[in-house]
Motif scaffolding. Structure first.
Motif, PDB file in Angstrom:
ATOM      1  N   GLU A 116       0.842  -1.205   0.000  1.00 48.84           N
ATOM      2  CA  GLU A 116       0.000   0.000   0.000  1.00 48.84           C
ATOM      3  C   GLU A 116       0.878   1.256   0.000  1.00 48.84           C
ATOM      4  N   VAL A 174       0.255   8.700   4.375  1.00 51.14           N
ATOM      5  CA  VAL A 174       0.062   7.254   4.224  1.00 51.14           C
ATOM      6  C   VAL A 174       1.299   6.511   4.730  1.00 51.14           C
ATOM      7  N   THR A 205       2.317   2.418  -3.347  1.00 50.98           N
ATOM      8  CA  THR A 205       1.406   2.971  -4.354  1.00 50.98           C
ATOM      9  C   THR A 205       0.963   4.397  -4.053  1.00 50.98           C
ATOM     10  N   THR A 206       1.481   4.990  -2.978  1.00 51.67           N
ATOM     11  CA  THR A 206       1.004   6.314  -2.588  1.00 51.67           C
ATOM     12  C   THR A 206       1.997   7.411  -2.948  1.00 51.67           C
ATOM     13  N   ASP A 207       1.484   8.621  -2.940  1.00 51.83           N
ATOM     14  CA  ASP A 207       2.364   9.773  -3.086  1.00 51.83           C
ATOM     15  C   ASP A 207       2.117  10.756  -1.937  1.00 51.83           C
ATOM     16  N   GLU A 208       1.608  10.240  -0.832  1.00 56.20           N
ATOM     17  CA  GLU A 208       1.309  11.071   0.336  1.00 56.20           C
ATOM     18  C   GLU A 208       2.136  10.623   1.530  1.00 56.20           C
TER      19      GLU A 208
END
Length: 90
Positions: free
Chosen positions: A28, A37, A31-34
């Motif tokens: 997970e 997260v 797959t984020t750009d934050e």
């Protein structure tokens, strides 16, 4: 008083949250750009730390720190033209 203690409801195990594996958490995070997260991923690992081997915890820490550094570098590169324009207009 004893009746109150005996009748106390026990938590339903089927409603308990499932503890995710470190692999699931890191997938997970990948797959984020934050940054939030990534932070939440680490908090989830720490909250369930007794369920993971130390080697997996260390790997997860290194992986999440690497992702955060990569993300910070990308954001800095995106902002570079903006900052250059600010300082070159003087």
């Amino acid at each position: 008083m004893e009746n109150l203690l005996k009748n106390k409801e026990k938590p339903n195990p089927s409603t308990a949250t499932k503890i995710r594996s470190i692999s699931e958490i890191l997938k997970e995070a990948d797959t984020t750009d934050e940054l939030k997260v990534l932070s939440d991923s680490w908090k989830e690992i720490v909250a369930n730390i007794e369920h993971y081997p130390l080697v997996e915890i260390r790997f997860a820490k290194e992986h999440l720190v690497g992702l955060a550094k990569k993300m910070a570098k990308e954001h800095a590169e995106m902002m570079l033209p903006f900052f250059n324009s600010l300082f070159n207009n003087r």
